[in-house]
Design a protein around this motif. Structure first.
Motif, PDB file in Angstrom:
ATOM      1  N   ASP A 113      31.619   2.981  -6.926  1.00  0.00           N
ATOM      2  CA  ASP A 113      32.222   4.751  -5.943  1.00  0.00           C
ATOM      3  C   ASP A 113      30.258   5.132  -6.555  1.00  0.00           C
ATOM      4  OD1 ASP A 113      34.376   4.581  -5.057  1.00  0.00           O
ATOM      5  OD2 ASP A 113      35.484   4.875  -6.813  1.00  0.00           O
ATOM      6  N   ALA A 114      29.811   5.325  -7.403  1.00  0.00           N
ATOM      7  CA  ALA A 114      28.849   6.344  -8.573  1.00  0.00           C
ATOM      8  C   ALA A 114      28.056   5.813  -7.124  1.00  0.00           C
ATOM      9  CB  ALA A 114      28.678   5.887  -9.511  1.00  0.00           C
ATOM     10  N   LEU A 115      27.647   4.556  -6.591  1.00  0.00           N
ATOM     11  CA  LEU A 115      26.660   4.248  -5.955  1.00  0.00           C
ATOM     12  C   LEU A 115      26.748   5.292  -4.559  1.00  0.00           C
ATOM     13  CD1 LEU A 115      25.781   0.620  -6.276  1.00  0.00           C
ATOM     14  CD2 LEU A 115      24.472   2.761  -7.526  1.00  0.00           C
ATOM     15  N   VAL A 167      28.505   3.682 -23.169  1.00  0.00           N
ATOM     16  CA  VAL A 167      27.785   4.397 -21.982  1.00  0.00           C
ATOM     17  C   VAL A 167      26.758   2.887 -21.329  1.00  0.00           C
ATOM     18  CG1 VAL A 167      28.569   6.354 -22.476  1.00  0.00           C
ATOM     19  CG2 VAL A 167      26.334   5.486 -23.208  1.00  0.00           C
ATOM     20  N   ILE A 168      26.019   2.508 -22.433  1.00  0.00           N
ATOM     21  CA  ILE A 168      24.532   1.398 -22.118  1.00  0.00           C
ATOM     22  C   ILE A 168      25.484   0.909 -21.300  1.00  0.00           C
ATOM     23  CG2 ILE A 168      24.341   0.069 -23.250  1.00  0.00           C
ATOM     24  CD1 ILE A 168      23.971   0.279 -26.058  1.00  0.00           C
ATOM     25  N   GLY A 169      24.373   0.700 -20.184  1.00  0.00           N
ATOM     26  CA  GLY A 169      24.813   0.076 -18.845  1.00  0.00           C
ATOM     27  C   GLY A 169      24.929   0.581 -17.587  1.00  0.00           C
ATOM     28  N   GLY A 170      26.008   2.223 -17.937  1.00  0.00           N
ATOM     29  CA  GLY A 170      25.449   3.083 -17.038  1.00  0.00           C
ATOM     30  C   GLY A 170      24.798   3.985 -16.639  1.00  0.00           C
ATOM     31  N   ILE A 171      25.098   4.932 -15.438  1.00  0.00           N
ATOM     32  CA  ILE A 171      23.692   5.709 -15.069  1.00  0.00           C
ATOM     33  C   ILE A 171      23.684   7.402 -15.336  1.00  0.00           C
ATOM     34  CG2 ILE A 171      23.588   3.564 -13.399  1.00  0.00           C
ATOM     35  CD1 ILE A 171      24.842   5.856 -11.533  1.00  0.00           C
ATOM     36  N   ARG A 181      24.940  16.244 -19.348  1.00  0.00           N
ATOM     37  CA  ARG A 181      24.725  15.349 -18.775  1.00  0.00           C
ATOM     38  C   ARG A 181      26.355  14.643 -17.813  1.00  0.00           C
ATOM     39  NH1 ARG A 181      19.626  12.239 -19.407  1.00  0.00           N
ATOM     40  NH2 ARG A 181      18.061  13.718 -19.888  1.00  0.00           N
ATOM     41  N   PHE A 182      26.539  14.063 -17.103  1.00  0.00           N
ATOM     42  CA  PHE A 182      28.408  13.507 -17.122  1.00  0.00           C
ATOM     43  C   PHE A 182      27.479  11.878 -16.505  1.00  0.00           C
ATOM     44  CE2 PHE A 182      29.385  17.565 -15.733  1.00  0.00           C
ATOM     45  CZ  PHE A 182      30.766  17.769 -16.373  1.00  0.00           C
ATOM     46  N   LEU A 183      27.901  10.880 -17.247  1.00  0.00           N
ATOM     47  CA  LEU A 183      27.413   9.793 -17.111  1.00  0.00           C
ATOM     48  C   LEU A 183      28.199   8.613 -16.600  1.00  0.00           C
ATOM     49  CD1 LEU A 183      25.812   9.116 -20.907  1.00  0.00           C
ATOM     50  CD2 LEU A 183      24.891  10.406 -19.134  1.00  0.00           C
ATOM     51  N   CYS A 184      28.064   7.841 -15.413  1.00  0.00           N
ATOM     52  CA  CYS A 184      29.428   7.108 -14.839  1.00  0.00           C
ATOM     53  C   CYS A 184      28.969   5.813 -15.875  1.00  0.00           C
ATOM     54  CB  CYS A 184      28.813   6.803 -13.349  1.00  0.00           C
ATOM     55  SG  CYS A 184      30.303   5.411 -12.786  1.00  0.00           S
ATOM     56  N   GLY A 188      33.503   2.711 -13.929  1.00  0.00           N
ATOM     57  CA  GLY A 188      33.192   4.045 -12.620  1.00  0.00           C
ATOM     58  C   GLY A 188      33.951   5.171 -13.694  1.00  0.00           C
ATOM     59  N   SER A 189      34.424   4.839 -14.463  1.00  0.00           N
ATOM     60  CA  SER A 189      35.026   6.453 -15.726  1.00  0.00           C
ATOM     61  C   SER A 189      33.523   6.847 -16.241  1.00  0.00           C
ATOM     62  CB  SER A 189      35.221   6.053 -17.276  1.00  0.00           C
ATOM     63  OG  SER A 189      34.886   4.988 -18.129  1.00  0.00           O
ATOM     64  N   ILE A 190      33.617   8.465 -16.220  1.00  0.00           N
ATOM     65  CA  ILE A 190      32.384   9.964 -16.813  1.00  0.00           C
ATOM     66  C   ILE A 190      32.764   9.689 -17.835  1.00  0.00           C
ATOM     67  CG2 ILE A 190      31.697  11.439 -15.424  1.00  0.00           C
ATOM     68  CD1 ILE A 190      32.033   9.256 -13.883  1.00  0.00           C
TER      69      ILE A 190
END
Length: 230
Positions: A113-115, A167-171, A181-184, A188-190
């Motif tokens: 979904d982020a992509l 959040v490691i591995g997220g973007i 910042r909002f991180l995904c 899929g959680s923000i």
């Protein structure tokens, strides 16, 4: 054509040039010319195809931003690694910067979904319309560019992830005007990262929820002008 400063007396960045619609290929050379002569109708059709793909997290924001009206092509001749041409759209006291199209694809490993959201809106920036008499434009919040995307890694500065290693591995997904910042995460959680404290807090359970809340933020201002968004 209008000359537009990017910031008052900020010499390292040259002035921008705004080409008000309609624009022809004789006046302006940019990748947007792939959609033909640039009129308001052509741009709206182009963005409608890009922002309405049958996926809720994209379409809900696309319907909201579809209320913005194309006004110009903006050229900022500044080599900062980002786009130099933008479509500017305007509505409800806000300006939406849409970067020139590129052949770059979202290739990082992240939640689908982020992509999808970044595939439609990567690099899009927002700002308030400058007050009358001001001659500069500067974006203040928006989605990260595709070329900026890289999964957070333990080798990154600790202040970016130390307060919540999940959040490691997220973007990085979205940056606010104050640098938050909002991180995904991979699930899929923000999460919300604070520029002031470097703390990370839960924000939304899903990309779809984030998209709906972001749409609601812009819709609240648009509705004051147009009425409810259907």
């Amino acid at each position: 054509m209008s000359v537009v400063k990017t910031w008052p007396n900020f010499d390292p960045i040259p002035p921008g040039h705004e080409y008000f619609l309609p624009v022809s290929s004789k006046d302006c050379s940019c990748r947007f010319m792939e959609v033909g002569e640039l009129s308001q109708n052509a741009i709206q059709a182009f963005l409608s195809r890009k922002w309405n793909i049958g996926q809720i997290c994209v379409d809900v924001l696309g319907r909201c931003l579809g209320r913005f009206k194309p006004r110009s092509v903006y050229h900022l001749p500044y080599d900062n690694g980002g786009p130099q041409y933008w479509i500017l759209l305007e509505h409800a006291g806000k300006i939406l910067f849409v970067p020139e199209s590129t052949q770059c694809e979202v290739s990082v490993d992240a939640h689908p979904d982020a992509l999808a959201l970044l595939g439609a809106f990567a690099g899009c920036k927002f700002c308030y319309s400058p007050p009358e008499g001001y001659d500069f434009l500067a974006s203040d919040s928006g989605f990260f560019r595709i070329d900026e995307l890289k999964p957070l890694d333990p080798s990154d500065p600790e202040y970016l992830w130390e307060s919540d290693p999940s959040v490691i591995g997220g973007i990085n997904l979205f940056s606010t005007s104050s640098g938050d910042r909002f991180l995904c995460r991979n699930d899929g959680s923000i999460a919300f990262w604070s520029m002031d404290t470097c703390d990370i807090a839960p924000a939304f359970d899903s990309v779809e929820e984030f998209s709906r809340e972001l749409s609601a933020f812009f819709a609240s201002e648009i509705e004051a002008y147009d009425g409810p968004i259907e």
